[in-house]
Design an enzyme around this catalytic site. Structure first.
Site, PDB file in Angstrom:
ATOM      1  N   ASP A 325     -51.839  57.512  -5.806  1.00 51.19           N
ATOM      2  CA  ASP A 325     -52.394  58.518  -4.916  1.00 51.19           C
ATOM      3  C   ASP A 325     -52.201  58.008  -3.488  1.00 51.19           C
ATOM      4  O   ASP A 325     -52.104  56.796  -3.266  1.00 51.19           O
ATOM      5  CB  ASP A 325     -53.876  58.705  -5.230  1.00 51.19           C
ATOM      6  CG  ASP A 325     -54.582  59.548  -4.203  1.00 51.19           C
ATOM      7  OD1 ASP A 325     -54.175  60.698  -3.994  1.00 51.19           O
ATOM      8  OD2 ASP A 325     -55.550  59.035  -3.599  1.00 51.19           O
ATOM      9  N   ASP A 327     -53.942  59.223  -0.061  1.00 56.43           N
ATOM     10  CA  ASP A 327     -55.124  59.071   0.796  1.00 56.43           C
ATOM     11  C   ASP A 327     -56.290  58.475   0.022  1.00 56.43           C
ATOM     12  O   ASP A 327     -56.721  59.010  -0.998  1.00 56.43           O
ATOM     13  CB  ASP A 327     -55.515  60.422   1.388  1.00 56.43           C
ATOM     14  CG  ASP A 327     -54.389  61.049   2.189  1.00 56.43           C
ATOM     15  OD1 ASP A 327     -53.671  60.294   2.866  1.00 56.43           O
ATOM     16  OD2 ASP A 327     -54.221  62.284   2.120  1.00 56.43           O
TER      17      ASP A 327
END
Length: 486
Positions: A325, A327
């Site tokens: 992922d 952020d």
């Protein structure tokens, strides 16, 4: 409670009885029934109800994986093709699943083995009857889909219907899940077998060696498995080999003593097998012949297994791709960031990504960017930020971004980004590990059939950590993906 049923088969006639019993059972119908045709070399298509898929004759472990991976229900009930579920099995299974705690990863059914009335059971029948007291056998075992995904399913290095169920159970418990026994009941008839079946069964000693390599010498007690008579078989074989060696070396008296010890061991073994049986002429002759052959065969397969499994790791081994992922995982989270200057990697992001690359693993990023759909940032903004992440940590082998604000197949927790990344990297989803910081990352991975690791931040909810694999750092998460940490 939604569930699927998976039945591996090699095309035996008993499959029809199994499916008929399942159809007659009362209670909620399964979402789907998957019959996995594991006949070596294929053959004509099986004419049975449900979905039929082929697994290439690679054994029951690989067949079960082939079956459950095409299902979507949150629970998968595995049945062997020679069992008969009871008339209330489906209703009893519903109660078993409804009573399962969130930590429950698997629920075993209760197996009964009917034996012939009026005579003592044969050695083969007694062996089958032992299934009634066995733990975690897949004759009737329901696993939570999330547990199957996170453990990688059954270890396909086990080529027989032996120990692959115990291995699956131990890895499930090692991953933090609880296994229980349910109340549903299944009948396992004793199938016909040749008088030499006990000799073929000795190949299972090689599977025991794999269990020892993966789970350590104490695996029997953890799996509640009987260690058997291997120690005695080794002693008998050693005595026989010593007798032959001493005789060849010109020491016949010493050789005779060693031979007598080997024969005494064989006699004790045969007597232990004959005593509880029917003691018919045929049974006694079979026990006498096989008791002399089993010790050296068991020893051979055990030594062969030790030699070939040394250094083996727990299934499924290193991932072929690590998906991050963006952020909150690779870089500090700046809501709806469209400014490359605000990109700041988390402290160990560079070393973690480098660790994966140095191991020859493909790396990619899967990121929700709903700010595009909300008009807060543009797709060009997203590209510029991604380019900056590449400059600081990359380049990554693939970027998969969802610009939507829901209602699509790609926004996590939907699995679309994982599917797209796996396709772009040329790997299967189950060969990927997704590392993220919130529950939607874990959910997306599981929905796609990929493993996952959660690296919590201040934004991670405590509830999102329950039932997830949690790492203290990005580097620790990558080490799990590489098979260096359990």
């Amino acid at each position: 409670m939604r569930y699927a049923v998976v039945i591996p088969t090699i095309g035996r006639a008993c499959l029809a009885d199994c499916l008929n019993a399942l159809e007659r059972s009362r209670g909620p119908e399964p979402d789907e029934i998957v019959v996995v045709d594991d006949r070596p070399g294929g053959g004509p298509p099986l004419d049975v109800p449900g979905t039929v898929v082929r697994s290439g004759g690679r054994g029951p472990a690989a067949a079960r994986n082939t079956g459950w991976r095409i299902t979507t229900a949150p629970w998968v009930a595995f049945l062997d093709d020679d069992v008969r579920v009871t008339e209330t099995w489906r209703e009893d299974l519903r109660r078993d699943l409804e009573n399962a705690s969130p930590e429950t990863g698997g629920i075993q059914g209760r197996v009964t083995v009917p034996l012939s009335d009026g005579r003592r059971p044969t050695d083969w029948e007694r062996g089958t009857a032992g299934l009634a007291d066995a733990w975690w056998i897949t004759a009737d075992m329901a696993y939570r889909r999330d547990a199957l995904v996170e453990t990688g399913g059954f270890d396909e290095r086990f080529p027989r219907a032996f120990r692959e169920d115990a291995d699956m159970a131990l890895r499930t418990m090692d991953a933090g899940w609880v296994l229980t026994k349910g109340e549903r009941r299944t009948v396992h008839p004793v199938r016909a077998a040749s008088r030499w079946a006990s000799l073929r069964a000795q190949a299972g000693n090689a599977d025991d060696a794999l269990m020892r390599a993966v789970h350590g010498p104490g695996w029997h007690s953890r799996a509640r498995a009987d260690p058997g008579r291997r120690g005695r078989h080794l002693a008998i074989t050693a005595a026989g080999a010593l007798a032959a060696g001493l005789t060849v070396a010109g020491r016949p008296r010493a050789g005779a003593l060693a031979g007598a010890a080997a024969l005494a061991g064989i006699a004790e073994f045969a007597a232990a097998r004959v005593a509880p049986g029917p003691r018919t002429r045929d049974e006694v002759l079979t026990m006498a012949a096989t008791s002399a052959l089993i010790p050296p065969m068991a020893t051979w397969h055990w030594l062969r297994g030790l030699a070939t499994t040394r250094g083996e790791r727990a299934w499924p081994g290193p991932a072929k791709a690590v998906l991050f992922d963006r952020d909150g995982t690779l870089v500090h989270d700046v809501p709806y960031n469209g400014d490359p200057e605000k990109v700041e990697p988390v402290p160990d992001a560079a070393s973690a990504v480098r660790l994966a690359r140095d191991a020859g693993v493909r790396v990619g990023v899967v990121s929700n960017q709903s700010g595009v759909a909300r008009g807060l940032i543009t797709e060009d903004d997203v590209q510029r930020v991604n380019k900056r992440v590449d400059e600081l940590l990359g380049p990554f082998d693939t970027w998969q971004v969802c610009p939507h604000d829901g209602g699509c197949a790609c926004r996590k927790p939907a699995p679309g980004l994982v599917f797209q990344a796996a396709a772009a990297l040329g790997v299967r989803p189950d060969e990927c590990v997704l590392i993220g910081d919130i529950g939607s990352d874990v959910a997306a991975a599981r929905a796609a059939g990929a493993r996952s690791v959660l690296v919590p931040t201040a934004e991670t909810l405590e509830s999102e950590c329950r039932g997830a694999r949690v790492a203290g750092s990005l580097t620790e998460a990558v080490r799990f993906a590489l098979g260096e940490r359990r």
